[in-house]
Write a protein that holds these residues in place. Structure first.
Motif, PDB file in Angstrom:
ATOM      1  N   GLN A 344       0.828  -1.214   0.000  1.00 27.61           N
ATOM      2  CA  GLN A 344       0.000   0.000   0.000  1.00 27.61           C
ATOM      3  C   GLN A 344       0.862   1.263   0.000  1.00 27.61           C
ATOM      4  O   GLN A 344       1.936   1.292   0.602  1.00 27.61           O
ATOM      5  N   TYR A 345       0.309   2.289  -0.599  1.00 28.14           N
ATOM      6  CA  TYR A 345       0.969   3.591  -0.675  1.00 28.14           C
ATOM      7  C   TYR A 345      -0.086   4.644  -0.382  1.00 28.14           C
ATOM      8  O   TYR A 345      -1.174   4.617  -0.965  1.00 28.14           O
ATOM      9  N   ALA A 346       0.202   5.563   0.536  1.00 30.19           N
ATOM     10  CA  ALA A 346      -0.743   6.637   0.849  1.00 30.19           C
ATOM     11  C   ALA A 346      -0.009   7.963   0.770  1.00 30.19           C
ATOM     12  O   ALA A 346       1.114   8.084   1.279  1.00 30.19           O
ATOM     13  N   ILE A 347      -0.623   8.939   0.140  1.00 32.23           N
ATOM     14  CA  ILE A 347       0.050  10.237  -0.008  1.00 32.23           C
ATOM     15  C   ILE A 347      -0.935  11.386   0.112  1.00 32.23           C
ATOM     16  O   ILE A 347      -2.084  11.306  -0.360  1.00 32.23           O
ATOM     17  N   SER A 348      -0.471  12.453   0.746  1.00 34.41           N
ATOM     18  CA  SER A 348      -1.184  13.732   0.723  1.00 34.41           C
ATOM     19  C   SER A 348      -0.194  14.804   1.142  1.00 34.41           C
ATOM     20  O   SER A 348       0.955  14.517   1.448  1.00 34.41           O
ATOM     21  N   GLU A 349      -0.656  16.050   1.162  1.00 34.19           N
ATOM     22  CA  GLU A 349       0.183  17.098   1.735  1.00 34.19           C
ATOM     23  C   GLU A 349      -0.172  17.226   3.213  1.00 34.19           C
ATOM     24  O   GLU A 349      -1.190  16.687   3.675  1.00 34.19           O
ATOM     25  N   THR A 350       0.676  17.950   3.951  1.00 28.42           N
ATOM     26  CA  THR A 350       0.555  17.982   5.416  1.00 28.42           C
ATOM     27  C   THR A 350      -0.878  18.183   5.894  1.00 28.42           C
ATOM     28  O   THR A 350      -1.343  17.461   6.782  1.00 28.42           O
ATOM     29  N   GLN A 351      -1.575  19.149   5.330  1.00 29.73           N
ATOM     30  CA  GLN A 351      -2.905  19.495   5.828  1.00 29.73           C
ATOM     31  C   GLN A 351      -3.872  18.317   5.817  1.00 29.73           C
ATOM     32  O   GLN A 351      -4.857  18.318   6.550  1.00 29.73           O
ATOM     33  N   LYS A 352      -3.615  17.347   4.960  1.00 28.09           N
ATOM     34  CA  LYS A 352      -4.531  16.207   4.866  1.00 28.09           C
ATOM     35  C   LYS A 352      -3.791  14.876   5.038  1.00 28.09           C
ATOM     36  O   LYS A 352      -4.376  13.815   4.787  1.00 28.09           O
ATOM     37  N   PHE A 353      -2.531  14.946   5.450  1.00 25.04           N
ATOM     38  CA  PHE A 353      -1.736  13.724   5.532  1.00 25.04           C
ATOM     39  C   PHE A 353      -2.388  12.689   6.462  1.00 25.04           C
ATOM     40  O   PHE A 353      -2.521  11.517   6.130  1.00 25.04           O
ATOM     41  N   GLY A 354      -2.800  13.148   7.621  1.00 25.78           N
ATOM     42  CA  GLY A 354      -3.418  12.220   8.570  1.00 25.78           C
ATOM     43  C   GLY A 354      -4.770  11.714   8.099  1.00 25.78           C
ATOM     44  O   GLY A 354      -5.292  10.725   8.619  1.00 25.78           O
ATOM     45  N   HIS A 355      -5.362  12.397   7.138  1.00 25.74           N
ATOM     46  CA  HIS A 355      -6.670  11.938   6.651  1.00 25.74           C
ATOM     47  C   HIS A 355      -6.528  10.581   5.940  1.00 25.74           C
ATOM     48  O   HIS A 355      -7.338   9.684   6.127  1.00 25.74           O
ATOM     49  N   ARG A 413      -3.566   5.291  -2.410  1.00 26.27           N
ATOM     50  CA  ARG A 413      -4.631   6.270  -2.121  1.00 26.27           C
ATOM     51  C   ARG A 413      -4.014   7.648  -1.964  1.00 26.27           C
ATOM     52  O   ARG A 413      -2.880   7.795  -1.501  1.00 26.27           O
ATOM     53  N   VAL A 414      -4.784   8.642  -2.384  1.00 22.85           N
ATOM     54  CA  VAL A 414      -4.303  10.021  -2.323  1.00 22.85           C
ATOM     55  C   VAL A 414      -5.442  10.923  -1.901  1.00 22.85           C
ATOM     56  O   VAL A 414      -6.595  10.672  -2.251  1.00 22.85           O
ATOM     57  N   ASN A 415      -5.122  11.944  -1.143  1.00 19.66           N
ATOM     58  CA  ASN A 415      -6.092  12.999  -0.855  1.00 19.66           C
ATOM     59  C   ASN A 415      -5.533  14.301  -1.402  1.00 19.66           C
ATOM     60  O   ASN A 415      -4.414  14.701  -1.062  1.00 19.66           O
ATOM     61  N   TYR A 416      -6.310  14.936  -2.274  1.00 20.96           N
ATOM     62  CA  TYR A 416      -5.987  16.282  -2.756  1.00 20.96           C
ATOM     63  C   TYR A 416      -6.809  17.271  -1.923  1.00 20.96           C
ATOM     64  O   TYR A 416      -8.041  17.254  -1.960  1.00 20.96           O
ATOM     65  N   ALA A 417      -6.108  18.156  -1.223  1.00 18.20           N
ATOM     66  CA  ALA A 417      -6.757  19.022  -0.223  1.00 18.20           C
ATOM     67  C   ALA A 417      -7.519  20.202  -0.822  1.00 18.20           C
ATOM     68  O   ALA A 417      -8.325  20.839  -0.129  1.00 18.20           O
ATOM     69  N   ASN A 418      -7.279  20.515  -2.096  1.00 16.55           N
ATOM     70  CA  ASN A 418      -7.672  21.826  -2.652  1.00 16.55           C
ATOM     71  C   ASN A 418      -9.137  22.213  -2.465  1.00 16.55           C
ATOM     72  O   ASN A 418      -9.436  23.312  -2.004  1.00 16.55           O
ATOM     73  N   GLY A 419     -10.053  21.334  -2.887  1.00 14.90           N
ATOM     74  CA  GLY A 419     -11.477  21.695  -2.841  1.00 14.90           C
ATOM     75  C   GLY A 419     -11.898  22.067  -1.432  1.00 14.90           C
ATOM     76  O   GLY A 419     -12.721  22.959  -1.224  1.00 14.90           O
ATOM     77  N   ASP A 420     -11.316  21.389  -0.449  1.00 14.28           N
ATOM     78  CA  ASP A 420     -11.697  21.641   0.941  1.00 14.28           C
ATOM     79  C   ASP A 420     -10.965  22.829   1.545  1.00 14.28           C
ATOM     80  O   ASP A 420     -11.591  23.750   2.075  1.00 14.28           O
ATOM     81  N   MET A 421      -9.645  22.813   1.489  1.00  9.48           N
ATOM     82  CA  MET A 421      -8.889  23.859   2.198  1.00  9.48           C
ATOM     83  C   MET A 421      -9.148  25.232   1.577  1.00  9.48           C
ATOM     84  O   MET A 421      -9.201  26.237   2.279  1.00  9.48           O
ATOM     85  N   VAL A 422      -9.292  25.269   0.272  1.00 11.95           N
ATOM     86  CA  VAL A 422      -9.576  26.556  -0.364  1.00 11.95           C
ATOM     87  C   VAL A 422     -11.064  26.876  -0.180  1.00 11.95           C
ATOM     88  O   VAL A 422     -11.438  28.022   0.073  1.00 11.95           O
ATOM     89  N   GLY A 423     -11.909  25.860  -0.238  1.00  8.64           N
ATOM     90  CA  GLY A 423     -13.328  26.066   0.057  1.00  8.64           C
ATOM     91  C   GLY A 423     -13.539  26.714   1.420  1.00  8.64           C
ATOM     92  O   GLY A 423     -14.376  27.601   1.573  1.00  8.64           O
ATOM     93  N   HIS A 424     -12.762  26.307   2.419  1.00  8.51           N
ATOM     94  CA  HIS A 424     -12.913  26.856   3.773  1.00  8.51           C
ATOM     95  C   HIS A 424     -12.549  28.337   3.858  1.00  8.51           C
ATOM     96  O   HIS A 424     -12.869  28.994   4.835  1.00  8.51           O
ATOM     97  N   THR A 425     -11.816  28.859   2.872  1.00  4.58           N
ATOM     98  CA  THR A 425     -11.468  30.290   2.936  1.00  4.58           C
ATOM     99  C   THR A 425     -12.670  31.152   2.568  1.00  4.58           C
ATOM    100  O   THR A 425     -12.681  32.350   2.844  1.00  4.58           O
ATOM    101  N   GLY A 426     -13.655  30.552   1.907  1.00  5.21           N
ATOM    102  CA  GLY A 426     -14.826  31.327   1.471  1.00  5.21           C
ATOM    103  C   GLY A 426     -14.564  32.142   0.221  1.00  5.21           C
ATOM    104  O   GLY A 426     -15.426  32.897  -0.220  1.00  5.21           O
ATOM    105  N   ASN A 427     -13.400  32.002  -0.374  1.00  7.50           N
ATOM    106  CA  ASN A 427     -13.034  32.805  -1.550  1.00  7.50           C
ATOM    107  C   ASN A 427     -13.404  32.048  -2.833  1.00  7.50           C
ATOM    108  O   ASN A 427     -12.751  31.065  -3.214  1.00  7.50           O
TER     109      ASN A 427
END
Ligand code: 3PG
Ligand code: CO
Length: 546
Positions: A344-355, A413-427
């Protein structure tokens, strides 16, 4: 934990890759939907030309108390990884309070005993009814119970939300709460808000993305070092007048009288961290518990009785004292694969790594098998994400493509944080850019998976970027006096996509008889794609043999 080889599903000849587009839901409407507004020709093509369905990602489908509760990454990734739905923290805490179980536990007894020996009882946590990390009703129940138990002094350290609830709703919580405290206060019960600040400024960092947030929180709550105000209301109003930031980003504040903080945390006190969700609770818990501690300079560690609302990490048993038993998420997909020789291989950036690691594995920070599991963390930028909406999606894709090509891993498995982390800015504009950046990565990644004879699943853990405007109770877009829309920073109740991409006719099809399918149906599907029958207890697979 032996898996049986499936007689219906041959193992995919190449790797099986789950691609989680965090915070990318499917909204029934157009306005405010950054997912639809973005130019995403690749995602559109995959959705149109491969088998696709929608999955439920909120409410009872992911173990939340009700269908009014939006989804979130903890419950979403737990469901992906466990293949079943467990009653989650929000529900377990509410039940433990209503049954009275919470008050009978050793942890609550320890907290009350400490406070009755003369210590102050401090409650620290996220102050809203978002029900993602915490719920204000849990806090109220504990304050009332403490009063009834004869505790004399309670201090509250409130983290302003604006991320799981309205972006500028802090006073909607603070003002009625002050009135509520007035009603509770008496000659022998002294209760007051002592400190606070925006949750993205102080205390609630996660995955060690930025320890300086936790240090700022420590200084404010524990040492009482920070800008002083007479009340939380005054602090919020002042900061709002001085800056243009929404609640989650408001600076820290200390409530003081005659220059003296109302509630520093000192030897002999009790501290309850009342968030039930773990990712953003672990660092501050470590700061209160660990004798040897290097992330920041704490000053002398106060000797306090510290309790978490839950145990946040099942591997490190952190914190050792906790009020409510966490869900016992066992026999996860990751464990099955590790015990059946699937790499198995799991990858994300820090903000979602634990996800994709900790949440995916049932809130455990470790691995099941060092030899066959590789976890890769790409360091996240430490900036407001509307300034870098592409985040690290390209770097993640670079590494993931190399891993797919290496042929070393059967399941990735991979998590791409963009839709969520940028969504949370409200911008809104930034969220559109985030989606477009993601789309470019899909166009790089999917062809490589297909070239390796693999199968890709594109899905999401919950919605966010799909609704960027706040809606009123009737579902209409909220506008201010000038007709401007109000930003919505929180998740949505919308379903998420499930797209199954493989090279040629693979001999299976999506089932049509699962109208209530949700995230917990994905694990069994992955096992089938890897050529195994899913364990009996798992929720049904989304595919059937043709
Ligand atoms: C956060 O912690 O950032 C939000 O409360 C929830 O977002 P997540 O569930 O997507 O992590
Ligand atoms: Co989120």
């Amino acid at each position: 934990m032996k898996l049986t080889k499936s007689s219906c599903f041959p193992a995919c000849p190449g790797p099986v890759v789950t691609i989680v587009l965090d915070g990318v839901g499917i909204s029934p409407r157009e306005d405010g939907d950054a997912v639809k507004a973005a130019r995403t020709p690749n995602l559109d093509r995959y959705m149109a030309s491969y088998p696709m369905t929608k999955l439920l990602a909120h409410g009872t489908a992911v173990g939340m108390p009700s269908d009014e509760d939006m989804g979130n990454s903890e419950v979403g990734h737990n469901a992906f990884g466990a293949g079943r739905v467990f009653a989650q923290g929000a529900k377990l805490v509410a039940e433990s309070i209503s049954s009275g179980h919470l008050w009978q536990g050793q942890a609550w007894h320890d907290v009350i005993a400490t406070a009755k020996q003369g210590g102050t009882l401090h409650f620290l946590g996220l102050f809203s009814d978002g029900n993602v990390h915490s719920h204000i009703d849990h806090l109220k129940a504990m304050i009332e119970q403490a009063k009834q138990a004869g505790v004399a002094k309670v201090r509250l350290h409130i983290l302003l939300d604006g991320r799981d609830v309205g972006e500028t709703s802090a006073l909607d919580y603070v003002d009625p709460f002050e009135a509520y405290l007035d009603g509770l206060r008496s000659t022998d019960f002294d209760v007051a808000i002592a400190s606070g600040g925006g949750r993205m400024q102080i205390t609630m960092d996660r995955y060690e993305a930025d320890w300086s947030m936790v240090k700022r929180g420590w200084d404010i709550h524990v040492l009482g070092l920070g800008r002083q105000f007479a009340s939380a209301h005054e602090a919020i109003e002042t900061f709002r007048n001085e800056t243009n930031v929404i609640d989650q980003d408001l600076p820290g504040f200390v409530i003081a009288k005659d220059g003296k903080p109302l509630g520093t945390i000192v030897d002999g006190d009790a501290v309850v961290f009342f968030n039930f969700r773990g990712d953003r609770a672990i660092e501050i818990s470590r700061a209160f518990i660990e004798e040897q501690f290097s992330p920041f300079e704490r000053g002398p560690l106060p000797k306090v009785t510290y309790a978490g609302m839950m145990q946040y990490d099942g591997d490190t048993k952190l914190p050792p004292r906790f009020l409510v038993e966490p869900p016992t998420i066992d026999r996860t997909l990751g464990e099955y694969l590790a015990k059946n020789g699937i790499s198995q291989y799991a990858i994300s950036e820090t903000q979602k790594f634990g996800h994709v690691t900790y949440f995916w594995n049932g809130n455990r920070s470790g691995k099941f098998d060092e030899a066959s599991e590789t976890y890769v963390e790409i360091p996240s930028d430490v900036v407001p994400f509307e300034q870098r909406p592409w985040m690290k999606c390209a770097e993640i894709t670079d590494a993931l493509i190399a891993a797919v090509r290496s042929g070393k891993y059967q399941y990735l498995r991979v998590n791409y944080a963009n839709g969520d982390m940028v969504g949370h800015t409200g911008n809104f504009e930034a969220a559109v850019t985030a989606m477009q950046g993601l789309d470019l990565q899909l166009a790089r990644l999917i062809p490589v998976i297909l070239e390796m004879n693999g199968t890709a699943i594109i899905t999401a853990d919950h919605g966010n970027a799909d609704e960027m405007y706040e809606l009123d109770k009737k579902g209409n877009v909220t506008r201010n006096a000038e007709g401007r829309t109000k930003a919505k920073t929180s998740h949505t109740l919308n379903p998420v996509p499930f797209v199954l991409i493989s090279r040629e006719n693979p001999g299976y099809q999506l089932r049509q008889d699962l109208p209530k399918a949700g995230l917990s149906n994905v694990a069994a599907t992955i096992l089938n794609l890897l050529g195994f029958d899913a364990p009996e207890a798992y929720d049904p697979s989304l595919i059937e043999a043709q």
